[in-house]
Design an enzyme around this catalytic site. Structure first.
Site, PDB file in Angstrom:
ATOM      1  N   CYS A 138     -43.470   5.097 -39.725  1.00  0.00           N
ATOM      2  CA  CYS A 138     -43.227   4.100 -38.533  1.00  0.00           C
ATOM      3  C   CYS A 138     -43.552   6.214 -37.837  1.00  0.00           C
ATOM      4  O   CYS A 138     -43.720   5.611 -36.850  1.00  0.00           O
ATOM      5  CB  CYS A 138     -42.029   2.894 -38.436  1.00  0.00           C
ATOM      6  SG  CYS A 138     -41.569   2.642 -39.939  1.00  0.00           S
ATOM      7  N   ASP A 139     -42.070   6.317 -38.162  1.00  0.00           N
ATOM      8  CA  ASP A 139     -41.899   8.057 -36.831  1.00  0.00           C
ATOM      9  C   ASP A 139     -42.332   9.240 -37.660  1.00  0.00           C
ATOM     10  O   ASP A 139     -41.952  10.128 -37.390  1.00  0.00           O
ATOM     11  CB  ASP A 139     -40.895   7.962 -37.070  1.00  0.00           C
ATOM     12  CG  ASP A 139     -39.783   6.741 -36.579  1.00  0.00           C
ATOM     13  OD1 ASP A 139     -40.453   5.892 -36.093  1.00  0.00           O
ATOM     14  OD2 ASP A 139     -38.810   6.320 -37.337  1.00  0.00           O
ATOM     15  N   CYS A 168     -37.785   5.504 -41.805  1.00  0.00           N
ATOM     16  CA  CYS A 168     -38.900   4.943 -42.361  1.00  0.00           C
ATOM     17  C   CYS A 168     -40.471   6.104 -41.534  1.00  0.00           C
ATOM     18  O   CYS A 168     -40.555   6.240 -40.514  1.00  0.00           O
ATOM     19  CB  CYS A 168     -39.421   3.975 -41.242  1.00  0.00           C
ATOM     20  SG  CYS A 168     -40.863   3.617 -41.651  1.00  0.00           S
TER      21      CYS A 168
END
Ligand code: NAP
Length: 325
Positions: free
Chosen positions: A136-137, A133
């Site tokens: 997300c990261d 992701c």
């Protein structure tokens, strides 16, 4: 007992909820504890959902769908389904909290989960440089060198997004031609932080406590080399989330839930399926939303046809304008 439970809160689940709530079916949506909103929560800008000419961020779109479902009376529970019992007229679901709910009809709209490479180092270093992701990261890879694996729209979208953080993004693809749409390709080719690595498969992800590199195998001549990296983003497609219904609903050869023709009817009466979990081909937010609509209409038809004993009534087939249940 309720009339309808919807498992899933992506475009299919929420659209089914909007339609069902407007039809006064008071649906209960089981939205998941951490993945509420589905895959679009991990997306940046959605440019192809009709009605948003300037684009809309994935999470914003899902919040709007959720609010629209709630506006008409859908009830949303942020918990995970741990098991389902689909035998008999009452469809039962058990949640992580231990709560149990049952309904006359159930819509299964659990979407899909990111596919894994299935190679050495991948699970060991997951969260330590291996990610599924970018939104997300990506933040953790400021001024780092990373790679994205895959040749589809997801991989190109992630690679382009990650150039906001990383100093260099290798796009590793196993063939010499991308699967992604033209517009995504053009955007990636125009970005000088992205370097294409053609005809290459990652066969090993290396690093003790964090990713330090990958071993690449040339898919043409079989030669191997190591590429030094700080992170690997895997974007090689998704697999339908069918774990709750294995052995309970028929599946297709592609692993999606089988539905009858263009309907959402599964192999079990009273159980309907929608979205990515039934779609091996198109898998767009818009098609998932359309599929949620089909499910809600099929549920309405099914419930209208339930006789006193809670079994489908033969007269239901005669309801005008709707396919037979
Ligand atoms: P996809 O289109 O199925 O592409 C998967 C890519 O990963 C392919 O290039 C495939 O290679 C590669 N791949 C698969 N398994 C692999 C493995 N084991 N090792 C290495 N590479 C592997 O999946 P997606 O990109 O997630 O897209 C799914 C759907 O969502 C598509 O319909 C796409 O259009 C849509 N989508 C749209 C947008 C957008 O419009 N903004 C954004 C994201 C996704 P091959 O090409 O060799 O098969």
């Amino acid at each position: 007992m309720r009339q309808l439970i919807i498992i899933g809160s992506g475009p299919a689940g929420y659209t089914a909820a909007i339609y069902a709530a407007r039809a006064n079916l008071n649906p209960l949506v089981i939205a998941s504890s951490v993945e509420a909103g589905g895959e679009l929560m991990n997306t940046t800008e959605v440019e192809n959902f009709p009605g948003f000419p300037e684009g809309i961020m994935g999470p914003d779109l899902m919040t709007k769908m959720q609010q629209q479902a709630e506006r008409f009376g859908a009830e949303i529970v942020y918990d995970d389904v741990v098991s389902v019992d689909l035998d008999g007229p009452a469809k039962k679901v058990v949640l992580g909290s231990g709560a149990e709910h049952s309904a006359d009809a159930l819509v299964y709209a659990t979407g899909s989960a990111p596919r894994k490479l299935g190679i050495e180092g991948e699970s060991r270093l997951s969260g330590r440089g291996v990610s599924y992701c970018a939104t997300c990261d990506g933040f953790f890879f400021r001024e780092r060198t990373i790679a994205v694996v895959g040749g589809g729209d997801s991989a190109l979208e992630e690679a382009t997004f990650l150039t906001k953080f990383a100093s260099k993004v290798y796009l590793i693809h196993r063939r010499d031609e991308l699967r992604a749409s033209k517009i995504m390709q053009e955007r990636a080719f125009a970005n000088d932080k992205i370097e294409l690595v053609w005809n290459s498969a990652i066969v090993d992800i290396v690093g003790e406590d964090a990713v330090t590199g990958v071993v690449l195998e040339d898919t043409v001549d079989g030669s191997r080399r190591e590429l030094t990296l700080d992170g690997v983003f895997v974007a090689i497609g998704n697999d339908p989330r069918t774990h709750l219904v294995h052995g309970k609903l028929d599946l297709t050869a592609e692993g999606t839930v089988w539905v009858d023709g263009r309907s959402s009817r599964t192999s079990v009466p009273g159980v309907f399926a929608a979205g990515d979990v039934i779609d091996p081909t198109y898998r767009q937010a818009v098609t998932a939303a359309g599929s949620g609509t089909v499910a809600a209409l099929d549920v309405e038809h099914y419930l209208a046809g339930l006789g006193e004993a809670g079994v489908p009534d033969a007269t239901a087939d005669q309801i005008e304008g709707l396919p037979a249940v």
